[in-house]
Design a protein around this motif. Sequence first.
Motif, PDB file in Angstrom:
ATOM      1  N   MET A  65      21.236  42.426  39.807  1.00 62.21           N
ATOM      2  CA  MET A  65      21.437  43.095  40.760  1.00 62.21           C
ATOM      3  C   MET A  65      20.440  44.165  41.286  1.00 62.21           C
ATOM      4  O   MET A  65      20.171  44.454  42.313  1.00 62.21           O
TER       5      MET A  65
ATOM      6  N   ARG B  83      32.107  41.373  43.765  1.00 62.89           N
ATOM      7  CA  ARG B  83      32.258  41.063  42.371  1.00 62.89           C
ATOM      8  C   ARG B  83      32.623  42.362  41.810  1.00 62.89           C
ATOM      9  O   ARG B  83      32.002  43.557  42.102  1.00 62.89           O
TER      10      ARG B  83
ATOM     11  N   ASP C  98      28.001  38.622  45.970  1.00 64.80           N
ATOM     12  CA  ASP C  98      28.002  39.510  44.808  1.00 64.80           C
ATOM     13  C   ASP C  98      28.472  40.947  44.983  1.00 64.80           C
ATOM     14  O   ASP C  98      28.998  41.734  44.193  1.00 64.80           O
TER      15      ASP C  98
ATOM     16  N   ILE D  87      30.152  41.799  36.393  1.00 68.45           N
ATOM     17  CA  ILE D  87      28.774  41.587  36.325  1.00 68.45           C
ATOM     18  C   ILE D  87      28.058  42.237  35.185  1.00 68.45           C
ATOM     19  O   ILE D  87      27.095  41.430  34.524  1.00 68.45           O
TER      20      ILE D  87
END
Length: 422
Positions: A388, A374, A371, A379
């Motif tokens: 997140m 990204r 993550d 996201i």
Amino acid sequence: MSDSLRNLLEIPVSCVDDINALLLDPDTRAINAFLEVVKKYGTPEEINRKAEEARRLPKLMARLEEVAPSYVKDLEWLTEQRDRGAFISVADYRRKVLGEKADATDWDDALAVTLEISALQYFPFLIEQAKQAIAQGEMMPGRFIRVRKMKEQEADGDVLAVAVAMQIVGASYVETMDTKGTDGSNIHLGGPETITGYFGGVGEPNEYALKWLDEFLHYYTTYGIKQVLNVNPGTVFLGYLLYKLGVDNEFKISVYMGNDNPYAALWTLIGAKLFSRPDGTSPLIGFNWSNSVNNETMEITAQIRRDLGFEDVVRFEHHITETYKSIVRQPYDRLEELVEIADHVANISAKHEGAPPVVEQTREHPSDILDYFRDKSEIEEAGQMPYMLRNYLDKHDSVNRTARALTEHGLTFVAAQNLHQA
């Protein structure tokens, strides 16, 4: 026999002379290229002055007002909470954990463990973290690691906002340069999903070491960013050279360097010693161990670090928790080992990159190292920003789990120093 063998290890002065001759030779292409990059930004004194000016709070806030004015209001709120003493004091936190026993305990800060969180990807998460810490009487970390794309966070104001916030809360922080191999330059990496190609320090092929240097000097002189992540032996060496010139840069070595034994550490620390300043300081201020390292390795290396005069200079940064996906075998939880070593090895940072495995298993979206790589837009389009935030607050909970465990064992920690009064 042992002494005669040991004596064979002595490095002749002539070898040091040869190294100096190479560094000072005007025909050495590698050093010439390094110096050309530095010259773009001025003399070391000019470079440091630019960084100091860029780091001034009024200037950072004025620039942030133009890019992200809502962040200015958040930072003003954070300042107000700090100034009114909204965050729990260290003494009150100890009483919260231990009751009356806290006042009778002899707290020794000489071995205080730095509470560290990774990674703070988005500035608004810090504000949510602060709100929770106030509401629940929790500790804010003394150190923040960031791994977000620099160009992206320049555009939305995060670089500026975090730079201000760290001065407000009294914490150190580290940024990660974009020159780290995931742009296609590194043939070991098909993309972040092959991130294990980093281990061993690949990630800055060919001319990329100089690009890393150029990128750092840009952010140093433009935003005053002083500490950055270092993932490659070549850029570690360039960091040493830059500091030797007089630039006040600092870096931490990443877990991706794969330092997992005392001899790898010895080699790294020898380099730091060779290029240290007369006052004994080095730009190497954080040494992130491989996730495979055990306490004995840290104990052995602590002796090396002490004897080279770096005990107060180089922090051992050790993962207590890791992201649940894409980096380590689970379950991974090193809290008990930290408690065992924290009473006799100084200058350790307890790094929290995820929740304890028992918590991660319950999450709809467990923490994932991928993550970090990204785009923010991706996201947001996937509607996953709440995931997140949950992952980040889980890391904050891990920080406080460690703070509690250390306190229960009569050990001390370093939290955000401007928020938590003694």
